[in-house]
Design a protein around this motif. Structure first.
Motif, PDB file in Angstrom:
ATOM      1  N   HIS A  41       0.857  -1.185   0.000  1.00 57.37           N
ATOM      2  CA  HIS A  41       0.000   0.000   0.000  1.00 57.37           C
ATOM      3  C   HIS A  41       0.893   1.234   0.000  1.00 57.37           C
ATOM      4  CE1 HIS A  41      -3.387  -2.554   1.282  1.00 57.37           C
ATOM      5  NE2 HIS A  41      -2.493  -3.129   2.072  1.00 57.37           N
ATOM      6  N   ALA A  42       0.423   2.295  -0.613  1.00 56.46           N
ATOM      7  CA  ALA A  42       1.156   3.557  -0.607  1.00 56.46           C
ATOM      8  C   ALA A  42       0.155   4.700  -0.508  1.00 56.46           C
ATOM      9  CB  ALA A  42       2.002   3.695  -1.866  1.00 56.46           C
ATOM     10  N   LEU A  87       8.940   7.823  -0.464  1.00 58.32           N
ATOM     11  CA  LEU A  87       9.431   7.377  -1.760  1.00 58.32           C
ATOM     12  C   LEU A  87       8.871   8.316  -2.811  1.00 58.32           C
ATOM     13  CD1 LEU A  87      10.832   5.192  -3.520  1.00 58.32           C
ATOM     14  CD2 LEU A  87       8.624   4.001  -3.544  1.00 58.32           C
ATOM     15  N   SER A  88       9.725   8.887  -3.640  1.00 60.42           N
ATOM     16  CA  SER A  88       9.292   9.816  -4.678  1.00 60.42           C
ATOM     17  C   SER A  88       8.916   9.035  -5.935  1.00 60.42           C
ATOM     18  CB  SER A  88      10.409  10.813  -4.980  1.00 60.42           C
ATOM     19  OG  SER A  88       9.984  11.721  -5.971  1.00 60.42           O
ATOM     20  N   LEU A  89       7.656   9.150  -6.340  1.00 60.84           N
ATOM     21  CA  LEU A  89       7.146   8.526  -7.560  1.00 60.84           C
ATOM     22  C   LEU A  89       6.649   9.615  -8.504  1.00 60.84           C
ATOM     23  CD1 LEU A  89       5.094   5.613  -5.917  1.00 60.84           C
ATOM     24  CD2 LEU A  89       7.400   5.497  -6.893  1.00 60.84           C
ATOM     25  N   ASN A  93       5.022  12.100  -3.517  1.00 58.29           N
ATOM     26  CA  ASN A  93       5.818  11.423  -2.485  1.00 58.29           C
ATOM     27  C   ASN A  93       4.891  10.524  -1.682  1.00 58.29           C
ATOM     28  OD1 ASN A  93       8.480  12.750  -2.801  1.00 58.29           O
ATOM     29  ND2 ASN A  93       7.221  14.564  -2.474  1.00 58.29           N
ATOM     30  N   TYR A  94       5.354   9.307  -1.399  1.00 56.71           N
ATOM     31  CA  TYR A  94       4.499   8.302  -0.777  1.00 56.71           C
ATOM     32  C   TYR A  94       5.181   7.654   0.414  1.00 56.71           C
ATOM     33  CZ  TYR A  94       1.492   8.501  -4.870  1.00 56.71           C
ATOM     34  OH  TYR A  94       0.637   8.926  -5.857  1.00 56.71           O
ATOM     35  N   ILE A  95       4.357   7.261   1.379  1.00 55.50           N
ATOM     36  CA  ILE A  95       4.814   6.331   2.392  1.00 55.50           C
ATOM     37  C   ILE A  95       4.254   4.970   1.984  1.00 55.50           C
ATOM     38  CG2 ILE A  95       5.150   7.930   4.301  1.00 55.50           C
ATOM     39  CD1 ILE A  95       2.409   7.169   5.342  1.00 55.50           C
ATOM     40  N   LEU A  96       5.076   3.942   2.159  1.00 57.66           N
ATOM     41  CA  LEU A  96       4.699   2.588   1.779  1.00 57.66           C
ATOM     42  C   LEU A  96       4.614   1.706   3.008  1.00 57.66           C
ATOM     43  CD1 LEU A  96       5.734   3.613  -1.047  1.00 57.66           C
ATOM     44  CD2 LEU A  96       6.550   1.295  -1.382  1.00 57.66           C
TER      45      LEU A  96
END
Length: 117
Positions: A41-42, A87-89, A93-96
């Motif tokens: 999940h992100a 994490l940069s997508l 920016n996401y937390i996973l």
């Protein structure tokens, strides 16, 4: 003594799973570690406030239906994080995080997928 890690299979891409008005706020995918299935999940995060990255033009009720705030509060409860944890997508920016998937829920997902087609 180090313990060897089994083979890890990560998804090549994550699928948008958020509301139609902002599908990229939540992403998901499947992973496998040593033959065990996991769900990745992100959540897209605003780095300025370290909170969910809500779109200004989307009504709060849309996010509430997806329980974005609740999920975020649970993640904060489990562990604190900062900007270096994201994490940069392409979409932000996401937390996973990930959780194990039981064989029963995998079978249910397959069944649901068959019903939709």
């Amino acid at each position: 003594m180090p313990v060897l890690m089994p083979q890890v299979h990560w998804p090549k891409e994550l699928q948008e799973e958020g509301p139609n008005q902002d599908p990229s706020i939540l992403l998901g995918g499947a992973a496998e570690i040593g033959g065990t299935s996991y769900r990745i999940h992100a959540m897209r995060i605003n780095l300025d406030g370290l909170e969910p990255d809500f779109q200004a033009d989307v009504e709060e009720a849309v996010y509430a239906e997806y329980r974005i705030d609740v999920i975020f509060e649970e993640l904060i409860f489990l562990d604190d994080f900062d900007g270096s944890s994201t994490l940069s997508l392409d979409t932000g920016n996401y937390i996973l995080w990930m959780n194990p998937v039981s064989s029963a829920s995998r079978a249910e997902d397959l069944y649901d997928g068959c019903k939709k087609t």
